[in-house]
Each structure stands twice: as C-alpha cells, then as structure tokens.
Motif scaffolding. Structure first.
Motif, mmCIF file in Angstrom:
data_model
loop_
_atom_site.group_PDB
_atom_site.id
_atom_site.type_symbol
_atom_site.label_atom_id
_atom_site.label_comp_id
_atom_site.label_asym_id
_atom_site.label_seq_id
_atom_site.Cartn_x
_atom_site.Cartn_y
_atom_site.Cartn_z
ATOM 1 N N GLY A 78 0.059 6.037 7.063
ATOM 2 C CA GLY A 78 0.176 6.108 5.614
ATOM 3 C C GLY A 78 -0.571 4.976 4.935
ATOM 4 N N PHE A 79 -0.475 3.764 5.497
ATOM 5 C CA PHE A 79 -1.199 2.635 4.908
ATOM 6 C C PHE A 79 -2.708 2.817 5.045
ATOM 7 C CE2 PHE A 79 2.735 0.090 4.786
ATOM 8 C CZ PHE A 79 2.560 -0.463 3.541
ATOM 9 N N ILE A 80 -3.147 3.519 6.068
ATOM 10 C CA ILE A 80 -4.583 3.737 6.252
ATOM 11 C C ILE A 80 -5.110 4.774 5.256
ATOM 12 C CG2 ILE A 80 -6.310 4.658 7.861
ATOM 13 C CD1 ILE A 80 -4.646 3.380 10.119
ATOM 14 N N TYR A 81 -4.358 5.870 5.071
ATOM 15 C CA TYR A 81 -4.871 6.973 4.264
ATOM 16 C C TYR A 81 -4.347 7.012 2.835
ATOM 17 C CZ TYR A 81 -6.819 8.645 8.606
ATOM 18 O OH TYR A 81 -7.528 8.736 9.752
ATOM 19 N N VAL A 82 -3.077 6.752 2.624
ATOM 20 C CA VAL A 82 -2.493 6.787 1.280
ATOM 21 C C VAL A 82 -1.579 5.583 1.117
ATOM 22 C CG1 VAL A 82 -2.643 9.244 0.718
ATOM 23 C CG2 VAL A 82 -0.808 8.452 2.178
#
Length: 144
Positions: free
Chosen positions: A37-41
């Motif tokens: 999630g931190f990587i993509y959104v």
C-alpha cells in the motif's frame, strides 16, 4: 520462557489454526499489504496505519474526533484571531495597527497598478516603434 507482545502475537496456542490465512499467519499478510500500500497508494496506507494505531475506532468516533480537532483543538484558528482579549487598551492598539496595515496594503496595490500601467505603456511604445520602423522600410521599397 517465551516473550511476545500482545499486539504482534497471533493469539494462537499450539494446535490452533488461523482461519483463512493458509500457510502464512494473518499478521504477515497484513504487514505485506501495508508495505504494498505504501508503494502504490501511500495516502490510503498511511490512513490505515493511523487508524490501526488509534485502536480501530468506529467511524462515528473518528468523525467526532475530527470535529473536535477542527473546532480549535489544533491551535489558533482564524476565528480565534477575531475574538477580543478583554483589554480595552490592547484592542484600541490592535485596531490602529490593523488600519495602518490596511492603508499600507492599499498603497502597495495602487503602486502595483501604476507600475503595471507603466510597463504596458512601454510595451505599446516599443510595439509602435517597431511597427513604424517596419512601415518606413516597406515604403522605402526594401523587401524583407
């Protein structure tokens, strides 16, 4: 002797299985999802982590917390600057300073307008000069 933290332990004893997690414990899947999630959104992942750290509060509790924070819990608001202090001398001083600053603002706006008009007049004069030079060459028979 086994040391484990309650939030990070799965709460299972030997012989119990984790429902629906397959070969991986649920906690590792959750951590992996947070990392992805931190990587993509990242905004959603950050909101989830904050929600998790707050102990999964109900949505109406989050709403009331946000309303309390917006009503002045985060420091001085614009409405807080308009409230009186109760001191007559200070209020008189503040009114005078605000009026002085407003006059200075109006003076600076007028100077800005005058400068803009000056620059526009210079542009018009330069354009007129270039056009006159073009027409003079054209009348003289010089082709470009």
């Amino acid at each position: 002797m086994t040391f484990s933290s309650a939030p990070w332990s799965s709460g299972r004893t030997s012989g119990q299985t984790c429902r629906g997690a397959g070969p991986f414990p649920r906690r590792s899947l959750e951590i992996g999802a947070i990392v992805l999630g931190f990587i993509y959104v990242w905004p959603l992942a950050a909101a989830y982590v904050v929600w998790k750290l707050m102990g999964y509060p109900a949505l109406n509790e989050l709403k009331s917390f946000a309303e309390r924070g917006l009503r002045g819990g985060f420091g001085a608001t614009a409405a807080g600057f308009r409230q009186g202090t109760g001191n007559w001398a200070f209020e008189e001083y503040r009114r005078g300073e605000i009026e002085r600053l407003e006059q200075e603002r109006r003076r600076l706006e007028e100077e800005s307008r005058a400068f803009t008009e000056f620059v526009e007049e210079l542009k018009r004069a330069r354009d007129r000069e270039q056009f006159d030079a073009f027409m003079a060459k054209r009348r003289a028979g010089t082709n470009f």
